[in-house]
Write an enzyme that holds these catalytic residues in place. Sequence first.
Site, PDB file in Angstrom:
ATOM      1  N   GLY A  10      12.617  49.964  74.387  1.00 31.75           N
ATOM      2  CA  GLY A  10      11.623  50.429  74.762  1.00 31.75           C
ATOM      3  C   GLY A  10      10.347  49.869  75.069  1.00 31.75           C
ATOM      4  O   GLY A  10      10.479  48.715  75.428  1.00 31.75           O
ATOM      5  N   SER A 124       1.222  51.849  62.832  1.00 29.73           N
ATOM      6  CA  SER A 124       0.304  52.229  63.787  1.00 29.73           C
ATOM      7  C   SER A 124      -1.075  52.619  63.080  1.00 29.73           C
ATOM      8  O   SER A 124      -1.115  52.982  61.903  1.00 29.73           O
ATOM      9  CB  SER A 124       0.792  53.692  63.985  1.00 29.73           C
ATOM     10  OG  SER A 124      -0.310  54.252  64.755  1.00 29.73           O
ATOM     11  N   TYR A 148       4.349  62.660  62.665  1.00 33.25           N
ATOM     12  CA  TYR A 148       4.447  61.226  63.058  1.00 33.25           C
ATOM     13  C   TYR A 148       3.705  60.210  62.100  1.00 33.25           C
ATOM     14  O   TYR A 148       4.252  59.293  61.552  1.00 33.25           O
ATOM     15  CB  TYR A 148       4.005  61.218  64.458  1.00 33.25           C
ATOM     16  CG  TYR A 148       3.978  59.708  64.717  1.00 33.25           C
ATOM     17  CD1 TYR A 148       5.021  58.786  65.175  1.00 33.25           C
ATOM     18  CD2 TYR A 148       2.691  59.052  65.142  1.00 33.25           C
ATOM     19  CE1 TYR A 148       4.927  57.578  65.569  1.00 33.25           C
ATOM     20  CE2 TYR A 148       2.727  57.568  65.540  1.00 33.25           C
ATOM     21  CZ  TYR A 148       3.930  56.939  65.817  1.00 33.25           C
ATOM     22  OH  TYR A 148       3.793  55.497  66.224  1.00 33.25           O
ATOM     23  N   LYS A 152       5.115  57.195  59.471  1.00 32.79           N
ATOM     24  CA  LYS A 152       4.853  55.521  59.320  1.00 32.79           C
ATOM     25  C   LYS A 152       4.405  55.219  58.032  1.00 32.79           C
ATOM     26  O   LYS A 152       4.575  54.262  57.316  1.00 32.79           O
ATOM     27  CB  LYS A 152       3.518  55.297  60.301  1.00 32.79           C
ATOM     28  CG  LYS A 152       3.835  55.712  61.749  1.00 32.79           C
ATOM     29  CD  LYS A 152       5.046  54.579  62.239  1.00 32.79           C
ATOM     30  CE  LYS A 152       5.592  54.630  63.570  1.00 32.79           C
ATOM     31  NZ  LYS A 152       6.844  53.614  63.804  1.00 32.79           N
TER      32      LYS A 152
HETATM   33  P1  NAD Z   1       9.418  53.563  72.867  1.00 32.50           P
HETATM   34  O1  NAD Z   1       9.842  55.093  72.631  1.00 32.50           O
HETATM   35  O2  NAD Z   1       9.094  53.174  74.257  1.00 32.50           O
HETATM   36  O3  NAD Z   1      10.646  52.708  72.004  1.00 32.50           O
HETATM   37  C1  NAD Z   1      11.287  53.067  70.962  1.00 32.50           C
HETATM   38  C2  NAD Z   1      12.723  52.753  70.998  1.00 32.50           C
HETATM   39  O4  NAD Z   1      13.330  53.418  70.054  1.00 32.50           O
HETATM   40  C3  NAD Z   1      13.197  53.622  72.472  1.00 32.50           C
HETATM   41  O5  NAD Z   1      14.091  52.618  73.292  1.00 32.50           O
HETATM   42  C4  NAD Z   1      14.212  54.578  71.748  1.00 32.50           C
HETATM   43  O6  NAD Z   1      15.429  54.580  72.722  1.00 32.50           O
HETATM   44  C5  NAD Z   1      14.806  53.824  70.321  1.00 32.50           C
HETATM   45  N1  NAD Z   1      14.903  54.776  69.354  1.00 32.50           N
HETATM   46  C6  NAD Z   1      14.352  55.899  68.736  1.00 32.50           C
HETATM   47  N2  NAD Z   1      14.965  56.451  67.903  1.00 32.50           N
HETATM   48  C7  NAD Z   1      16.228  55.906  67.728  1.00 32.50           C
HETATM   49  C8  NAD Z   1      17.132  55.884  66.785  1.00 32.50           C
HETATM   50  N3  NAD Z   1      17.347  56.844  65.900  1.00 32.50           N
HETATM   51  N4  NAD Z   1      18.181  54.664  67.034  1.00 32.50           N
HETATM   52  C9  NAD Z   1      17.945  54.023  67.752  1.00 32.50           C
HETATM   53  N5  NAD Z   1      17.197  53.584  68.775  1.00 32.50           N
HETATM   54  C10 NAD Z   1      16.031  54.563  68.743  1.00 32.50           C
HETATM   55  O7  NAD Z   1       8.228  53.289  71.858  1.00 32.50           O
HETATM   56  P2  NAD Z   1       7.231  52.156  71.831  1.00 32.50           P
HETATM   57  O8  NAD Z   1       5.881  52.675  72.368  1.00 32.50           O
HETATM   58  O9  NAD Z   1       7.863  50.922  72.193  1.00 32.50           O
HETATM   59  O10 NAD Z   1       6.995  51.989  70.319  1.00 32.50           O
HETATM   60  C11 NAD Z   1       7.830  51.368  69.377  1.00 32.50           C
HETATM   61  C12 NAD Z   1       7.372  51.297  68.018  1.00 32.50           C
HETATM   62  O11 NAD Z   1       5.886  51.196  67.856  1.00 32.50           O
HETATM   63  C13 NAD Z   1       7.407  52.848  67.498  1.00 32.50           C
HETATM   64  O12 NAD Z   1       8.074  52.634  66.274  1.00 32.50           O
HETATM   65  C14 NAD Z   1       6.083  53.596  67.534  1.00 32.50           C
HETATM   66  O13 NAD Z   1       5.995  54.600  66.834  1.00 32.50           O
HETATM   67  C15 NAD Z   1       5.347  52.486  67.236  1.00 32.50           C
HETATM   68  N6  NAD Z   1       3.962  52.695  67.745  1.00 32.50           N
HETATM   69  C16 NAD Z   1       3.745  52.674  69.122  1.00 32.50           C
HETATM   70  C17 NAD Z   1       2.416  52.941  69.592  1.00 32.50           C
HETATM   71  C18 NAD Z   1       2.202  53.382  71.161  1.00 32.50           C
HETATM   72  O14 NAD Z   1       1.274  53.915  71.235  1.00 32.50           O
HETATM   73  N7  NAD Z   1       3.166  52.936  72.065  1.00 32.50           N
HETATM   74  C19 NAD Z   1       1.355  52.775  68.637  1.00 32.50           C
HETATM   75  C20 NAD Z   1       1.538  52.645  67.045  1.00 32.50           C
HETATM   76  C21 NAD Z   1       2.868  52.290  66.967  1.00 32.50           C
HETATM   77  N1  UFG Z   2      -7.210  61.286  76.323  1.00 35.47           N
HETATM   78  C1  UFG Z   2      -7.933  62.058  77.483  1.00 35.47           C
HETATM   79  N2  UFG Z   2      -6.969  62.521  78.336  1.00 35.47           N
HETATM   80  C2  UFG Z   2      -5.715  62.246  78.464  1.00 35.47           C
HETATM   81  C3  UFG Z   2      -5.140  61.476  77.163  1.00 35.47           C
HETATM   82  C4  UFG Z   2      -6.106  60.962  76.277  1.00 35.47           C
HETATM   83  O1  UFG Z   2      -8.970  62.063  77.391  1.00 35.47           O
HETATM   84  O2  UFG Z   2      -4.994  62.527  79.224  1.00 35.47           O
HETATM   85  C5  UFG Z   2      -8.263  60.519  75.516  1.00 35.47           C
HETATM   86  C6  UFG Z   2      -8.101  60.946  73.832  1.00 35.47           C
HETATM   87  O3  UFG Z   2      -8.620  62.067  73.688  1.00 35.47           O
HETATM   88  C7  UFG Z   2      -8.562  59.795  73.445  1.00 35.47           C
HETATM   89  C8  UFG Z   2      -8.020  58.552  74.058  1.00 35.47           C
HETATM   90  O4  UFG Z   2      -7.888  59.023  75.546  1.00 35.47           O
HETATM   91  O5  UFG Z   2      -9.819  59.671  73.147  1.00 35.47           O
HETATM   92  C9  UFG Z   2      -6.727  57.709  73.740  1.00 35.47           C
HETATM   93  O6  UFG Z   2      -5.650  58.909  73.829  1.00 35.47           O
HETATM   94  P1  UFG Z   2      -4.086  58.489  73.692  1.00 35.47           P
HETATM   95  O7  UFG Z   2      -3.404  59.534  73.568  1.00 35.47           O
HETATM   96  O8  UFG Z   2      -3.658  57.395  74.642  1.00 35.47           O
HETATM   97  O9  UFG Z   2      -4.040  57.660  72.382  1.00 35.47           O
HETATM   98  P2  UFG Z   2      -4.185  57.902  70.862  1.00 35.47           P
HETATM   99  O10 UFG Z   2      -5.762  57.137  70.086  1.00 35.47           O
HETATM  100  O11 UFG Z   2      -4.766  59.496  70.643  1.00 35.47           O
HETATM  101  O12 UFG Z   2      -3.231  57.772  70.067  1.00 35.47           O
HETATM  102  C10 UFG Z   2      -2.336  56.603  70.326  1.00 35.47           C
HETATM  103  C11 UFG Z   2      -0.671  56.778  70.041  1.00 35.47           C
HETATM  104  C12 UFG Z   2      -0.670  57.206  68.683  1.00 35.47           C
HETATM  105  C13 UFG Z   2      -1.070  56.172  67.635  1.00 35.47           C
HETATM  106  C14 UFG Z   2      -2.731  55.987  67.941  1.00 35.47           C
HETATM  107  C15 UFG Z   2      -3.071  54.656  67.011  1.00 35.47           C
HETATM  108  O13 UFG Z   2      -0.618  57.885  70.820  1.00 35.47           O
HETATM  109  O14 UFG Z   2       0.783  57.318  68.342  1.00 35.47           O
HETATM  110  O15 UFG Z   2      -2.700  55.730  69.374  1.00 35.47           O
HETATM  111  O16 UFG Z   2      -2.074  53.573  67.392  1.00 35.47           O
HETATM  112  F1  UFG Z   2      -0.827  56.544  66.490  1.00 35.47           F
END
Ligand code: NAD
Ligand code: UFG
Length: 344
Positions: A10, A124, A148, A152
């Site tokens: 991912g 997160s 979600y 976490k």
């Molecule tokens: P992503 O979706 O790109 O990566 C997650 C990976 O996990 C994917 O490759 C997916 O195929 C794999 N996966 C999901 N369910 C699975 C399962 N049951 N078995 C095996 N593989 C599985 O997401 P990411 O942005 O790289 O996020 C990684 C982690 O960080 C996640 O746990 C996400 O919740 C957490 N996180 C992400 C963000 C963000 O904004 N990207 C913010 C805070 C926390």
């Molecule tokens: N936003 C817009 N337009 C869009 C998308 C987002 O205005 O099309 C704004 C949102 O309202 C927010 C900011 O951009 O003010 C960031 O939004 P994101 O959706 O990029 O991120 P969030 O902070 O809402 O949430 C993200 C992840 C969550 C995670 C959180 C904290 O999506 O999973 O950060 O880590 F939990």
Amino acid sequence: MQILVTGGAGYIGSHTLISLHEAGYDFVVYDNLCNSSKESLKRVEKIINKSISFEQGDIRDKKSLQNLFKKYKIDSVIHFAGLKAVGESVEKPIEYYDNNINGTLTLLEVMKEYKCKKIVFSSSATVYGDPHTTPIKEDFPTFATNPYGRTKLFIEEILKDLYISDNEYKITILRYFNPVGAHESGTIGEDPNGIPNNLMPFISQTAVGKREYLNIFGGDYETADGTGVRDYIHVVDLAFGHVKALDYLNIQIKNKKPLIVNLGTGKGNSVLDVVKAFENASNKKVPYRIVERRAGDIAKCYADPSYAKEILNWEAKKTIKEMCEDSWNWQNNNPNGYIQGEKK
Ligand code: NAD
Ligand code: UFG
């Protein structure tokens, strides 16, 4: 000895593989590819000039995990695998609880069976809910506003209970703020399915001409320009945070309770700040409209990252300018993400 990286194909996982390699760690990737493709791993192989051990499987599949632990000498786990779309989690809570919580429990069961007691978990900033003030410290109250976020929070609690049951466990919980950007090569990056939910991929798809304009959700927040403020962190900085977390687990003496650490920059940027920085970085216009607030959004969320500096000797280095340049570089080189051609 190898590090098991669940979800390593991912977005954050693929960048972390490079950091692990650079730090001399050997790893195996386990991913069911439900939100990624093998192409990301192929591209990481090119960057690190080394083939990657990859096993396709689901973290809920105990047999498959047992085979993995039999095949490799796994010393510790970086656990990224999980579903992460907030809106989707509201529509499909059972899938989210099953995937994230049952998946983690199954992983922990198999780790226990194979006496693997070191884990770094991807949490997160969402666990802070709507914080009473900013910057956010690790000891702020936690609260989830959607399934979600609850997955976490529950997993954090499960990990704490695991430590109480057996204090040989070494556990680090990393609370990420808003990961953006891409590797400097422009060959790996974030590749969302369908219409992006998150700001940066939406902006970059608008700049590249795939979307007409950006909807800015709310212009009347109590922030300097009325738009939402977040702590955007470059994914390469974030990836390095995992190496530091792993180093910490490896030198850490026994009987230390789970470490909970914010990974953010400590700087808040508004949506309009990001739009401007992106326009400068890409030399493209990002048309936008200010629309209603998005349900569940908060005004401000940014980290106090001082504990990460103190305990892990880690701090984010890259600026919002670099985040936008690298996001643009990835988007511009890969307008359709990892899939070549006209899909998506
Ligand atoms: P992503 O979706 O790109 O990566 C997650 C990976 O996990 C994917 O490759 C997916 O195929 C794999 N996966 C999901 N369910 C699975 C399962 N049951 N078995 C095996 N593989 C599985 O997401 P990411 O942005 O790289 O996020 C990684 C982690 O960080 C996640 O746990 C996400 O919740 C957490 N996180 C992400 C963000 C963000 O904004 N990207 C913010 C805070 C926390
Ligand atoms: N936003 C817009 N337009 C869009 C998308 C987002 O205005 O099309 C704004 C949102 O309202 C927010 C900011 O951009 O003010 C960031 O939004 P994101 O959706 O990029 O991120 P969030 O902070 O809402 O949430 C993200 C992840 C969550 C995670 C959180 C904290 O999506 O999973 O950060 O880590 F939990």
